[in-house]
Design a protein around this motif. Structure first.
Motif, mmCIF file in Angstrom:
data_model
loop_
_atom_site.group_PDB
_atom_site.id
_atom_site.type_symbol
_atom_site.label_atom_id
_atom_site.label_comp_id
_atom_site.label_asym_id
_atom_site.label_seq_id
_atom_site.Cartn_x
_atom_site.Cartn_y
_atom_site.Cartn_z
ATOM 1 N N GLU A 209 0.836 -1.211 0.000
ATOM 2 C CA GLU A 209 0.000 0.000 0.000
ATOM 3 C C GLU A 209 0.865 1.251 0.000
ATOM 4 O O GLU A 209 0.601 2.203 -0.744
ATOM 5 C CB GLU A 209 -0.935 -0.001 1.207
ATOM 6 C CG GLU A 209 -2.090 -0.973 1.077
ATOM 7 C CD GLU A 209 -2.959 -1.031 2.321
ATOM 8 O OE1 GLU A 209 -3.032 -0.031 3.066
ATOM 9 O OE2 GLU A 209 -3.571 -2.083 2.530
ATOM 10 N N SER B 50 2.435 1.617 -3.390
ATOM 11 C CA SER B 50 1.421 2.071 -4.356
ATOM 12 C C SER B 50 1.174 3.563 -4.246
ATOM 13 O O SER B 50 1.091 4.260 -5.265
ATOM 14 C CB SER B 50 0.110 1.318 -4.147
ATOM 15 O OG SER B 50 0.253 -0.026 -4.495
ATOM 16 N N HIS B 51 1.059 4.070 -3.022
ATOM 17 C CA HIS B 51 0.817 5.508 -2.834
ATOM 18 C C HIS B 51 1.964 6.341 -3.395
ATOM 19 O O HIS B 51 1.745 7.344 -4.076
ATOM 20 C CB HIS B 51 0.594 5.833 -1.355
ATOM 21 C CG HIS B 51 -0.718 5.375 -0.827
ATOM 22 N ND1 HIS B 51 -1.919 5.906 -1.233
ATOM 23 C CD2 HIS B 51 -1.028 4.420 0.065
ATOM 24 C CE1 HIS B 51 -2.906 5.317 -0.607
ATOM 25 N NE2 HIS B 51 -2.398 4.387 0.186
ATOM 26 N N GLU B 52 3.186 5.919 -3.116
ATOM 27 C CA GLU B 52 4.344 6.664 -3.610
ATOM 28 C C GLU B 52 4.457 6.561 -5.134
ATOM 29 O O GLU B 52 4.779 7.527 -5.818
ATOM 30 C CB GLU B 52 5.614 6.154 -2.935
ATOM 31 C CG GLU B 52 6.803 7.060 -3.144
ATOM 32 C CD GLU B 52 8.023 6.655 -2.343
ATOM 33 O OE1 GLU B 52 9.104 7.178 -2.666
ATOM 34 O OE2 GLU B 52 7.928 5.825 -1.415
ATOM 35 N N ALA C 106 1.913 8.804 -6.814
ATOM 36 C CA ALA C 106 2.362 10.199 -6.788
ATOM 37 C C ALA C 106 3.337 10.477 -7.937
ATOM 38 O O ALA C 106 3.235 11.518 -8.600
ATOM 39 C CB ALA C 106 3.012 10.512 -5.445
#
Length: 81
Positions: A17, A20-22, A25
């Motif tokens: 997770e 995925s967030h990084e 971005a």
């Protein structure tokens, strides 16, 4: 990165997770929109001009792959038991 004794499905999911967030971005920052996973590396190479961001993109890709394979291995092991 997780240590060997920290490799659980739950910990791997948490790491994936964060990765995925990084990654999202970076994808948004550099307008990366490929129609296949194979195209994304070429697109990243052409679009990401900041070398640190490009290296981080590759690191995140590799980490995601490693964690995915670790999760698959753990799941197979659990099914075998």
């Amino acid at each position: 990165m997780l240590l060997l004794d920290e490799l659980t499905i739950e910990n791997i999911q948490t790491e994936l997770e964060a990765i995925s967030h990084e990654m999202i971005a970076l994808i948004k920052k550099y307008n990366l929109s490929a129609s296949s996973q194979l195209e994304i590396i070429d697109m990243a190479q052409n679009n990401i001009k900041d070398q640190k961001d490009y290296i981080r993109f590759l690191e995140l890709s590799l980490e995601g792959r490693i964690y995915g394979e670790a999760a698959t291995s753990i799941e197979k092991e659990n099914v075998s038991k």
